[in-house]
Write a protein that holds these residues in place. Structure first.
Motif, PDB file in Angstrom:
ATOM      1  N   ALA A  13       0.847  -1.189   0.000  1.00 24.57           N
ATOM      2  CA  ALA A  13       0.000   0.000   0.000  1.00 24.57           C
ATOM      3  C   ALA A  13       0.885   1.244   0.000  1.00 24.57           C
ATOM      4  O   ALA A  13       1.914   1.278   0.676  1.00 24.57           O
ATOM      5  CB  ALA A  13      -0.885   0.002   1.244  1.00 24.57           C
ATOM      6  N   ALA A  14       0.496   2.256  -0.801  1.00 27.11           N
ATOM      7  CA  ALA A  14       1.258   3.508  -0.841  1.00 27.11           C
ATOM      8  C   ALA A  14       0.310   4.676  -0.571  1.00 27.11           C
ATOM      9  O   ALA A  14      -0.764   4.761  -1.172  1.00 27.11           O
ATOM     10  CB  ALA A  14       1.921   3.662  -2.200  1.00 27.11           C
ATOM     11  N   TYR A  15       0.711   5.555   0.345  1.00 27.36           N
ATOM     12  CA  TYR A  15      -0.134   6.683   0.737  1.00 27.36           C
ATOM     13  C   TYR A  15       0.654   7.982   0.606  1.00 27.36           C
ATOM     14  O   TYR A  15       1.866   8.009   0.848  1.00 27.36           O
ATOM     15  CB  TYR A  15      -0.537   6.583   2.214  1.00 27.36           C
ATOM     16  N   LEU A  16      -0.067   9.054   0.294  1.00 31.73           N
ATOM     17  CA  LEU A  16       0.505  10.383   0.530  1.00 31.73           C
ATOM     18  C   LEU A  16       0.115  10.755   1.945  1.00 31.73           C
ATOM     19  O   LEU A  16      -1.002  10.452   2.394  1.00 31.73           O
ATOM     20  CB  LEU A  16      -0.072  11.392  -0.458  1.00 31.73           C
ATOM     21  N   VAL A  17       1.018  11.399   2.679  1.00 29.59           N
ATOM     22  CA  VAL A  17       0.716  11.717   4.077  1.00 29.59           C
ATOM     23  C   VAL A  17       1.226  13.110   4.446  1.00 29.59           C
ATOM     24  O   VAL A  17       2.121  13.664   3.798  1.00 29.59           O
ATOM     25  CB  VAL A  17       1.405  10.725   5.053  1.00 29.59           C
ATOM     26  N   GLY A  18       0.658  13.621   5.527  1.00 32.81           N
ATOM     27  CA  GLY A  18       1.201  14.825   6.162  1.00 32.81           C
ATOM     28  C   GLY A  18       0.933  16.100   5.393  1.00 32.81           C
ATOM     29  O   GLY A  18      -0.152  16.299   4.842  1.00 32.81           O
ATOM     30  N   GLY A  19       1.992  16.934   5.343  1.00 27.83           N
ATOM     31  CA  GLY A  19       1.861  18.299   4.815  1.00 27.83           C
ATOM     32  C   GLY A  19       1.262  18.393   3.424  1.00 27.83           C
ATOM     33  O   GLY A  19       0.483  19.309   3.150  1.00 27.83           O
ATOM     34  N   CYS A  20       1.596  17.427   2.542  1.00 28.95           N
ATOM     35  CA  CYS A  20       1.092  17.581   1.165  1.00 28.95           C
ATOM     36  C   CYS A  20      -0.422  17.373   1.111  1.00 28.95           C
ATOM     37  O   CYS A  20      -1.108  18.030   0.319  1.00 28.95           O
ATOM     38  CB  CYS A  20       1.841  16.669   0.197  1.00 28.95           C
ATOM     39  N   VAL A  21      -0.954  16.500   1.951  1.00 34.21           N
ATOM     40  CA  VAL A  21      -2.408  16.289   1.973  1.00 34.21           C
ATOM     41  C   VAL A  21      -3.094  17.561   2.521  1.00 34.21           C
ATOM     42  O   VAL A  21      -4.067  18.065   1.953  1.00 34.21           O
ATOM     43  CB  VAL A  21      -2.773  15.061   2.839  1.00 34.21           C
ATOM     44  N   ARG A  22      -2.527  18.075   3.594  1.00 35.22           N
ATOM     45  CA  ARG A  22      -3.047  19.323   4.177  1.00 35.22           C
ATOM     46  C   ARG A  22      -3.032  20.442   3.144  1.00 35.22           C
ATOM     47  O   ARG A  22      -4.039  21.120   2.928  1.00 35.22           O
ATOM     48  CB  ARG A  22      -2.167  19.681   5.386  1.00 35.22           C
ATOM     49  N   ASP A  23      -1.901  20.606   2.481  1.00 35.53           N
ATOM     50  CA  ASP A  23      -1.781  21.700   1.519  1.00 35.53           C
ATOM     51  C   ASP A  23      -2.717  21.505   0.335  1.00 35.53           C
ATOM     52  O   ASP A  23      -3.269  22.466  -0.187  1.00 35.53           O
ATOM     53  CB  ASP A  23      -0.332  21.836   1.040  1.00 35.53           C
ATOM     54  N   ASP A  32       5.522  13.659   0.875  1.00 35.08           N
ATOM     55  CA  ASP A  32       5.937  12.544   1.720  1.00 35.08           C
ATOM     56  C   ASP A  32       5.018  11.365   1.470  1.00 35.08           C
ATOM     57  O   ASP A  32       3.790  11.510   1.444  1.00 35.08           O
ATOM     58  CB  ASP A  32       5.883  12.955   3.197  1.00 35.08           C
ATOM     59  N   LEU A  33       5.639  10.201   1.315  1.00 40.22           N
ATOM     60  CA  LEU A  33       4.864   8.983   1.096  1.00 40.22           C
ATOM     61  C   LEU A  33       5.017   8.061   2.292  1.00 40.22           C
ATOM     62  O   LEU A  33       6.074   8.052   2.954  1.00 40.22           O
ATOM     63  CB  LEU A  33       5.358   8.249  -0.156  1.00 40.22           C
ATOM     64  N   ALA A  34       3.969   7.297   2.558  1.00 40.54           N
ATOM     65  CA  ALA A  34       4.055   6.246   3.569  1.00 40.54           C
ATOM     66  C   ALA A  34       3.683   4.938   2.882  1.00 40.54           C
ATOM     67  O   ALA A  34       2.888   4.938   1.933  1.00 40.54           O
ATOM     68  CB  ALA A  34       3.088   6.535   4.714  1.00 40.54           C
ATOM     69  N   THR A  35       4.269   3.869   3.353  1.00 43.40           N
ATOM     70  CA  THR A  35       3.998   2.582   2.700  1.00 43.40           C
ATOM     71  C   THR A  35       4.003   1.426   3.699  1.00 43.40           C
ATOM     72  O   THR A  35       4.680   1.499   4.732  1.00 43.40           O
ATOM     73  CB  THR A  35       5.037   2.296   1.592  1.00 43.40           C
ATOM     74  N   SER A  36       3.260   0.390   3.326  1.00 43.24           N
ATOM     75  CA  SER A  36       3.288  -0.826   4.150  1.00 43.24           C
ATOM     76  C   SER A  36       4.594  -1.596   3.928  1.00 43.24           C
ATOM     77  O   SER A  36       4.956  -2.457   4.726  1.00 43.24           O
ATOM     78  CB  SER A  36       2.096  -1.716   3.786  1.00 43.24           C
ATOM     79  N   ALA A  37       5.309  -1.308   2.840  1.00 46.37           N
ATOM     80  CA  ALA A  37       6.558  -2.029   2.550  1.00 46.37           C
ATOM     81  C   ALA A  37       7.583  -1.765   3.641  1.00 46.37           C
ATOM     82  O   ALA A  37       7.745  -0.634   4.080  1.00 46.37           O
ATOM     83  CB  ALA A  37       7.114  -1.570   1.202  1.00 46.37           C
ATOM     84  N   LEU A  38       8.276  -2.830   4.061  1.00 48.39           N
ATOM     85  CA  LEU A  38       9.393  -2.628   4.994  1.00 48.39           C
ATOM     86  C   LEU A  38      10.533  -1.948   4.234  1.00 48.39           C
ATOM     87  O   LEU A  38      10.627  -2.076   3.010  1.00 48.39           O
ATOM     88  CB  LEU A  38       9.842  -3.971   5.571  1.00 48.39           C
ATOM     89  N   PRO A  39      11.402  -1.230   4.937  1.00 48.16           N
ATOM     90  CA  PRO A  39      12.436  -0.443   4.257  1.00 48.16           C
ATOM     91  C   PRO A  39      13.237  -1.241   3.232  1.00 48.16           C
ATOM     92  O   PRO A  39      13.553  -0.740   2.154  1.00 48.16           O
ATOM     93  CB  PRO A  39      13.330   0.032   5.406  1.00 48.16           C
ATOM     94  N   THR A  78       8.357   6.415   3.775  1.00 46.97           N
ATOM     95  CA  THR A  78       8.572   5.916   5.129  1.00 46.97           C
ATOM     96  C   THR A  78       7.630   4.754   5.416  1.00 46.97           C
ATOM     97  O   THR A  78       6.421   4.845   5.146  1.00 46.97           O
ATOM     98  CB  THR A  78       8.329   7.041   6.157  1.00 46.97           C
ATOM     99  N   THR A  79       8.188   3.705   5.957  1.00 49.16           N
ATOM    100  CA  THR A  79       7.358   2.558   6.328  1.00 49.16           C
ATOM    101  C   THR A  79       6.383   2.965   7.437  1.00 49.16           C
ATOM    102  O   THR A  79       6.769   3.670   8.377  1.00 49.16           O
ATOM    103  CB  THR A  79       8.251   1.408   6.821  1.00 49.16           C
ATOM    104  N   LEU A  80       5.150   2.534   7.294  1.00 52.32           N
ATOM    105  CA  LEU A  80       4.139   2.846   8.315  1.00 52.32           C
ATOM    106  C   LEU A  80       4.693   2.455   9.671  1.00 52.32           C
ATOM    107  O   LEU A  80       5.236   1.363   9.842  1.00 52.32           O
ATOM    108  CB  LEU A  80       2.861   2.036   8.042  1.00 52.32           C
ATOM    109  N   ARG A  81       4.544   3.339  10.636  1.00 46.69           N
ATOM    110  CA  ARG A  81       5.149   3.015  11.934  1.00 46.69           C
ATOM    111  C   ARG A  81       4.384   3.706  13.049  1.00 46.69           C
ATOM    112  O   ARG A  81       3.683   4.703  12.842  1.00 46.69           O
ATOM    113  CB  ARG A  81       6.609   3.448  11.965  1.00 46.69           C
ATOM    114  N   ARG A  82       4.541   3.143  14.212  1.00 45.49           N
ATOM    115  CA  ARG A  82       4.108   3.899  15.376  1.00 45.49           C
ATOM    116  C   ARG A  82       5.343   4.071  16.217  1.00 45.49           C
ATOM    117  O   ARG A  82       6.357   3.410  15.995  1.00 45.49           O
ATOM    118  CB  ARG A  82       2.957   3.174  16.067  1.00 45.49           C
ATOM    119  N   GLU A  83       5.291   4.991  17.147  1.00 44.20           N
ATOM    120  CA  GLU A  83       6.501   5.239  17.909  1.00 44.20           C
ATOM    121  C   GLU A  83       6.363   4.682  19.308  1.00 44.20           C
ATOM    122  O   GLU A  83       5.287   4.699  19.895  1.00 44.20           O
ATOM    123  CB  GLU A  83       6.794   6.742  17.935  1.00 44.20           C
TER     124      GLU A  83
END
Ligand code: ATP
Ligand code: MG
Length: 443
Positions: free
Chosen positions: A22-32, A43-50, A84-89
């Motif tokens: 899965a590939a997502y656009l995330v963060g500032g670009c969606v807001r803008d 910025d992209l987020a993905t389910s793929a591991l690095p 960036t791989t989907l992550r939680r901190e």
């Protein structure tokens, strides 16, 4: 809602999806995008591991210094796209760094680690993913944290400054719980690396909503620049001013074009005032003799601590130093200023004087502003005439002097400077023959 993505971005997303991720656009670009603004970065987020991301883009130049946080940078068309791989901190230990990063499969978990609701939206397959109501907050122009504000600001105190930056840039109202937390947790900014704060500070200063934010959150700013605290409410006791020192500073910042250098200069230009205040015994009238030099020390110290570039510090300190110098419209004096500051420097200094005087007592300010505008025209006139105000403009150079018999060494520079002075003062025409004749007298 439709979104015409740039070809590069679409291509990157399609490659990940084709690899079964899965590939997502995330963060500032969606807001803008929702604000109908051109995004700064994608910025992209993905389910793929690095590792998988690296494989997918194996044929392209990659930037791998963010790998520890799961970020692979792909270089394409002169830009770096961060994937960036989907992550939680994991739990935060020192108000700065998450102690561990855990990769996850669900976009919602990734969005939950983000700071504000307006930054916690994603986009995939033509649909908005907005679990925290970011779109509604954007429409209401409201800054809200994802989750409990105090806790989120404690995790990473940079979010405090980012919050003020977004409020200023996007003219947002701050949710009361967030406002309370911004004030209550401000001291934690003391732990944040200065390099991270610079961009947020400049963004805050240059935003269209800066006035309200700076007036309301002076206490937060005072954690970075303690002198701000002393300026707040400091009464000037002079007919030239109708505002206290801090309010005057804020109004002058906002009277300036949204340029990082100019607005930084205005932030500091009068911070030295509280430390040299004197009052006439008979009238009670206030004076601030020598305040520009004190403000200059403050700006040098503060910008150094915030790790600004040397060149930026030098320019900013010079403008603070001369922010209340007298600017007289005689060409002879204008040439001296041009020699000292250069064309851009003098133009910046005029902007600083204009902004400063727009934020004083309008009863006195109008006359001053009119004379500054006349000064501006006089400078343009000098520049139009291509007058000589630097060694480069002089009709002779060092080689000419040596050919005319000046011994090689320091004397060449001394005579050139002397010639320049005399030309700027109109004691000598900037003509080769006349200059060489004068060289023969001086050597
Ligand atoms: P800009 O348009 O200035 O780039 P931005 O929101 O994209 O603003 P970035 O620093 O590029 O800011 O960060 C990208 C995204 O990463 C943010 O939108 C936010 O979701 C998340 N983010 C960034 N910094 C933090 C932080 N300190 N804490 C939580 N989330 C953050
Ligand atoms: Mg960004």
């Amino acid at each position: 809602m439709t979104w015409q993505l740039p070809q590069e971005v679409r291509g990157l997303m399609e490659q990940l999806e084709a690899a079964g991720e899965a590939a997502y656009l995330v963060g500032g670009c969606v807001r803008d995008h929702l604000l109908q603004r051109e995004p700064e970065d994608w910025d992209l987020a993905t389910s793929a591991l690095p590792q998988k991301t690296q494989q997918v883009f194996a044929g392209m130049p990659l930037v791998l210094d963010g790998l520890r946080h799961g970020t692979v940078g792909v270089v394409l068309g002169g830009r770096v796209y961060e994937i960036t791989t989907l992550r939680r901190e994991g739990p935060y230990e020192d108000h700065r760094h998450p102690s561990q990063v855990c990769f996850v499969r669900k976009i919602e978990a990734d969005l939950a680690r983000r700071d504000y609701t307006i930054n916690a939206m994603a986009w995939r397959g033509g649909a908005l993913i907005d679990p925290f109501g970011g779109q509604a907050d954007l429409e209401r122009r409201l800054l809200r944290c994802v989750g409990e504000p105090r806790r989120r600001l404690e995790e990473d105190a940079l979010r405090i400054l980012r919050g003020l930056r977004f409020a200023s840039q996007l003219c947002l109202e701050v949710d009361p719980a967030v406002r309370e937390a911004l004030h209550a947790r401000r001291a934690l900014l003391g732990d944040i690396a200065p390099e991270r704060m610079q961009k947020e500070l400049l963004g805050l200063l240059c935003g269209p909503g800066a006035e309200q934010v700076l007036l309301e959150y002076a206490d937060v700013l005072a954690v970075l620049i303690p002198e701000v605290g002393d300026a707040v409410g400091f009464c000037q006791h002079t007919p030239y001013h109708i505002y206290d020192v801090w309010t005057h500073i804020v109004k002058s910042i906002c009277a300036c074009p949204p340029d990082p250098l100019l607005r930084t200069v205005m932030l500091f230009h009068d911070l030295g005032k509280p430390y040299c205040f004197t009052q006439e015994a008979a009238t009670g009238r206030g004076h601030f003799y020598g305040h520009a030099a004190i403000s200059e020390q403050i700006i040098r110290r503060s910008l150094r601590a915030l790790r600004f570039r040397q060149d930026f510090i030098r320019k900013a300190a010079l403008l603070v130093h001369y922010h209340d110098a007298s600017l007289e419209p005689q060409p002879r004096l204008i040439r001296r200023w041009l020699n000292r500051l250069g064309r851009q420097g003098l133009e910046a200094l005029i902007q600083v004087h204009l902004a400063d005087n727009s934020a004083k007592n309008p009863a006195h300010g109008e006359k001053k502003l009119a004379s500054l505008r006349a000064y501006q025209e006089a400078v343009e006139e000098v520049l139009r005439q291509e007058d000589c105000f630097s060694l480069r403009d002089l009709a002779v150079n060092g080689r000419d002097l040596i050919a005319a018999g000046v011994p090689q060494g320091p004397q060449v520079g001394e005579i050139l400077s002397r010639l320049l002075e005399e030309v700027m003062d109109e004691r000598l025409p900037n003509e080769r023959e006349a200059l060489l004749q004068r060289v023969r007298q001086l050597r």
